[in-house]
Design a protein around this motif. Structure first.
Motif, PDB file in Angstrom:
ATOM      1  N   LYS A 165       0.814  -1.222   0.000  1.00 10.52           N
ATOM      2  CA  LYS A 165       0.000   0.000   0.000  1.00 10.52           C
ATOM      3  C   LYS A 165       0.844   1.267   0.000  1.00 10.52           C
ATOM      4  O   LYS A 165       0.513   2.253  -0.622  1.00 10.52           O
ATOM      5  CB  LYS A 165      -0.846   0.018   1.283  1.00 10.52           C
ATOM      6  CG  LYS A 165      -2.285  -0.132   1.053  1.00 10.52           C
ATOM      7  CD  LYS A 165      -3.179  -0.300   2.264  1.00 10.52           C
ATOM      8  CE  LYS A 165      -2.902   0.357   3.555  1.00 10.52           C
ATOM      9  NZ  LYS A 165      -3.950   0.091   4.574  1.00 10.52           N
ATOM     10  N   TYR A 166       1.944   1.215   0.746  1.00  8.59           N
ATOM     11  CA  TYR A 166       2.719   2.449   0.958  1.00  8.59           C
ATOM     12  C   TYR A 166       4.004   2.493   0.128  1.00  8.59           C
ATOM     13  O   TYR A 166       4.933   3.213   0.464  1.00  8.59           O
ATOM     14  CB  TYR A 166       3.017   2.617   2.459  1.00  8.59           C
ATOM     15  CG  TYR A 166       1.744   2.746   3.259  1.00  8.59           C
ATOM     16  CD1 TYR A 166       0.925   3.862   3.100  1.00  8.59           C
ATOM     17  CD2 TYR A 166       1.332   1.747   4.131  1.00  8.59           C
ATOM     18  CE1 TYR A 166      -0.260   3.981   3.799  1.00  8.59           C
ATOM     19  CE2 TYR A 166       0.141   1.855   4.842  1.00  8.59           C
ATOM     20  CZ  TYR A 166      -0.642   2.975   4.670  1.00  8.59           C
ATOM     21  OH  TYR A 166      -1.830   3.091   5.355  1.00  8.59           O
ATOM     22  N   THR A 167       4.051   1.652  -0.930  1.00 12.80           N
ATOM     23  CA  THR A 167       5.205   1.686  -1.830  1.00 12.80           C
ATOM     24  C   THR A 167       4.718   1.977  -3.248  1.00 12.80           C
ATOM     25  O   THR A 167       3.856   1.256  -3.754  1.00 12.80           O
ATOM     26  CB  THR A 167       5.959   0.329  -1.795  1.00 12.80           C
ATOM     27  OG1 THR A 167       6.373   0.095  -0.456  1.00 12.80           O
ATOM     28  CG2 THR A 167       7.179   0.334  -2.709  1.00 12.80           C
ATOM     29  N   ALA A 210      -3.741   5.042  14.752  1.00 11.41           N
ATOM     30  CA  ALA A 210      -2.647   5.937  14.373  1.00 11.41           C
ATOM     31  C   ALA A 210      -2.451   5.882  12.859  1.00 11.41           C
ATOM     32  O   ALA A 210      -2.376   4.804  12.277  1.00 11.41           O
ATOM     33  CB  ALA A 210      -1.355   5.509  15.058  1.00 11.41           C
ATOM     34  N   GLN A 211      -2.418   7.040  12.215  1.00 16.00           N
ATOM     35  CA  GLN A 211      -2.132   7.107  10.782  1.00 16.00           C
ATOM     36  C   GLN A 211      -1.207   8.284  10.546  1.00 16.00           C
ATOM     37  O   GLN A 211      -1.440   9.365  11.089  1.00 16.00           O
ATOM     38  CB  GLN A 211      -3.425   7.297   9.975  1.00 16.00           C
ATOM     39  CG  GLN A 211      -4.288   6.048   9.993  1.00 16.00           C
ATOM     40  CD  GLN A 211      -5.477   6.160   9.068  1.00 16.00           C
ATOM     41  OE1 GLN A 211      -6.203   7.136   9.118  1.00 16.00           O
ATOM     42  NE2 GLN A 211      -5.671   5.165   8.230  1.00 16.00           N
ATOM     43  N   VAL A 212      -0.159   8.054   9.759  1.00 15.78           N
ATOM     44  CA  VAL A 212       0.789   9.139   9.510  1.00 15.78           C
ATOM     45  C   VAL A 212       0.155  10.183   8.610  1.00 15.78           C
ATOM     46  O   VAL A 212       0.221  11.372   8.834  1.00 15.78           O
ATOM     47  CB  VAL A 212       2.083   8.594   8.859  1.00 15.78           C
ATOM     48  CG1 VAL A 212       3.033   9.728   8.517  1.00 15.78           C
ATOM     49  CG2 VAL A 212       2.743   7.586   9.784  1.00 15.78           C
ATOM     50  N   GLY A 226      -4.575  -1.873  11.727  1.00 18.68           N
ATOM     51  CA  GLY A 226      -3.887  -3.103  11.294  1.00 18.68           C
ATOM     52  C   GLY A 226      -2.644  -3.384  12.121  1.00 18.68           C
ATOM     53  O   GLY A 226      -2.420  -4.507  12.586  1.00 18.68           O
ATOM     54  N   LEU A 227      -1.826  -2.359  12.337  1.00 13.86           N
ATOM     55  CA  LEU A 227      -0.570  -2.581  13.070  1.00 13.86           C
ATOM     56  C   LEU A 227      -0.819  -2.830  14.561  1.00 13.86           C
ATOM     57  O   LEU A 227      -0.013  -3.509  15.210  1.00 13.86           O
ATOM     58  CB  LEU A 227       0.381  -1.395  12.880  1.00 13.86           C
ATOM     59  CG  LEU A 227       1.058  -1.310  11.507  1.00 13.86           C
ATOM     60  CD1 LEU A 227       1.980  -0.091  11.429  1.00 13.86           C
ATOM     61  CD2 LEU A 227       1.856  -2.581  11.197  1.00 13.86           C
ATOM     62  N   SER A 228      -1.907  -2.285  15.103  1.00  8.18           N
ATOM     63  CA  SER A 228      -2.151  -2.582  16.519  1.00  8.18           C
ATOM     64  C   SER A 228      -2.621  -4.037  16.665  1.00  8.18           C
ATOM     65  O   SER A 228      -2.317  -4.688  17.669  1.00  8.18           O
ATOM     66  CB  SER A 228      -3.121  -1.589  17.163  1.00  8.18           C
ATOM     67  OG  SER A 228      -4.322  -1.584  16.470  1.00  8.18           O
TER      68      SER A 228
HETATM   69  P1  ADP Z   1      -3.779   1.626   7.998  1.00 12.50           P
HETATM   70  O1  ADP Z   1      -5.071   0.914   7.903  1.00 12.50           O
HETATM   71  O2  ADP Z   1      -3.922   3.123   8.052  1.00 12.50           O
HETATM   72  O3  ADP Z   1      -2.768   1.159   7.003  1.00 12.50           O
HETATM   73  P2  ADP Z   1      -2.032   0.438  10.022  1.00 12.50           P
HETATM   74  O4  ADP Z   1      -2.278   0.266  11.482  1.00 12.50           O
HETATM   75  O5  ADP Z   1      -1.766  -0.775   9.224  1.00 12.50           O
HETATM   76  O6  ADP Z   1      -3.280   1.249   9.470  1.00 12.50           O
HETATM   77  O7  ADP Z   1      -0.816   1.444   9.863  1.00 12.50           O
HETATM   78  C1  ADP Z   1      -0.810   2.637  10.623  1.00 12.50           C
HETATM   79  C2  ADP Z   1      -0.100   3.738   9.851  1.00 12.50           C
HETATM   80  O8  ADP Z   1       1.301   3.442   9.778  1.00 12.50           O
HETATM   81  C3  ADP Z   1      -0.558   3.876   8.406  1.00 12.50           C
HETATM   82  O9  ADP Z   1      -1.701   4.702   8.298  1.00 12.50           O
HETATM   83  C4  ADP Z   1       0.659   4.482   7.735  1.00 12.50           C
HETATM   84  O10 ADP Z   1       0.638   5.874   7.931  1.00 12.50           O
HETATM   85  C5  ADP Z   1       1.829   3.899   8.547  1.00 12.50           C
HETATM   86  N1  ADP Z   1       2.453   2.725   7.850  1.00 12.50           N
HETATM   87  C6  ADP Z   1       2.223   1.428   8.079  1.00 12.50           C
HETATM   88  N2  ADP Z   1       2.987   0.636   7.298  1.00 12.50           N
HETATM   89  C7  ADP Z   1       3.733   1.480   6.543  1.00 12.50           C
HETATM   90  C8  ADP Z   1       4.732   1.287   5.527  1.00 12.50           C
HETATM   91  N3  ADP Z   1       5.133   0.066   5.135  1.00 12.50           N
HETATM   92  N4  ADP Z   1       5.289   2.407   4.985  1.00 12.50           N
HETATM   93  C9  ADP Z   1       4.911   3.650   5.386  1.00 12.50           C
HETATM   94  N5  ADP Z   1       3.972   3.895   6.336  1.00 12.50           N
HETATM   95  C10 ADP Z   1       3.392   2.824   6.897  1.00 12.50           C
END
Ligand code: ADP
Length: 275
Positions: A165-167, A210-212, A226-228
């Motif tokens: 997603k982020y690449t 948390a979202q950047v 997702g990450l939590s």
């Molecule tokens: P989301 O559903 O927003 O992807 P996640 O909990 O999976 O939620 O990730 C939290 C945030 O961490 C993302 O919104 C993104 O800003 C950042 N993030 C996660 N994985 C990556 C990655 N591989 N590269 C850059 N930013 C990432």
């Protein structure tokens, strides 16, 4: 800080009664629990209508050969959106269950290679569709972890999905695993050449919601849970997680450490450590 009368002093020097602080803390804890209960109920209620929607779309898919092109396109969009919705709702349910201690894990000895390979299989189509190159050389088949195969595949799949997603197109996603430096532990690593993460956010990406960056494209965007879920599941396995990035544009590296269940080779026979 406590003054001699037992009153607490805040950083700004204001005095507050300690019982007020305790009461405020209890109120916050209660509000947090109520929020968890609400999220769990919401996720259940959202989940229920998704199953018949899936069945209906599958039935339509079976007769899609008789549909005009536009109809087939619409069907494809509906299926992708439904997958996205199921994924979000499942994450919501998982995070609620993790926080309420309601997830039961199988505990069996599983091959690290199988975990990584199955996770990659689940995300390969997305990585291909986005034109990303995948680097994956497999893992020593003797390395094993104790845990729940489905849940660990979900964890690694989540990291790979984020990497995709982020690449941007044409980027590289590298999946590795092996023996960690720390005795008794194995590592899994997902590295991408994507948008990277600012230093001040690295400690927070595993926090709930948390979202950047705000996602402009909502088909790609998630809820920031997702990450939590990843962190919660890894910690339930007795492991830990980390996120690294040299900053925006410099790619990201996510690592997981898990307790191994195989018998390590004698020290002198070990390959040089890679982590
Ligand atoms: P989301 O559903 O927003 O992807 P996640 O909990 O999976 O939620 O990730 C939290 C945030 O961490 C993302 O919104 C993104 O800003 C950042 N993030 C996660 N994985 C990556 C990655 N591989 N590269 C850059 N930013 C990432």
């Amino acid at each position: 800080f406590l003054d001699p009368t037992g009153r607490a002093k805040t950083m700004t020097g204001a005095c507050v009664d300690i019982t007020d602080l305790v009461r405020a803390r209890e109120a916050l804890k209660l509000a947090d629990r109520q929020k968890d209960d609400f999220l769990a109920t919401l996720a259940h209620e959202l989940r229920n209508p998704l199953a018949p929607l899936r069945t209906g779309l599958d039935l339509l898919q079976n007769v899609s050969a008789g549909l005009p092109d536009q109809g087939r396109q619409v069907l494809g969009i509906m299926q992708r959106q439904l997958d996205h919705m199921v994924h979000l709702v499942d994450d919501l349910l998982d995070i609620a269950r993790i926080r309420q201690g309601k997830i039961l894990l199988r505990r069996e000895s599983i091959s690290l290679h199988a975990v990584l390979e199955q996770a990659l299989e689940g995300v390969q189509a997305l990585l291909d569709a986005q034109g990303q190159v995948v680097v994956w050389e497999g893992v020593d088949p003797a390395l094993r972890v104790t845990g729940d195969l489905t849940r660990l595949v979900q964890v690694v799949g989540n990291l790979l999905n984020n990497a995709a997603k982020y690449t941007p197109r044409g980027g590289r996603v590298t999946l590795r695993g092996g023996e960690a430096d720390q005795a008794g532990m194995l590592f899994i690593e997902v590295t991408d050449t994507g948008i990277g993460i600012p230093a001040q956010m690295l400690d927070h990406v595993f926090d709930r919601f948390a979202q950047v960056q705000q996602h402009l494209d909502h088909a790609q965007g998630g809820l920031g849970i997702g990450l939590s879920v990843v962190k919660g599941l890894v910690e339930m396995h007795g492991g830990r997680v980390s996120a690294e990035s040299a900053g925006p544009g410099a790619g990201s590296r996510f690592r997981i450490w898990l307790p191994r269940s195989d018998t390590p080779k004698p020290a002198e026979a070990r390959l040089p450590s890679r982590v």
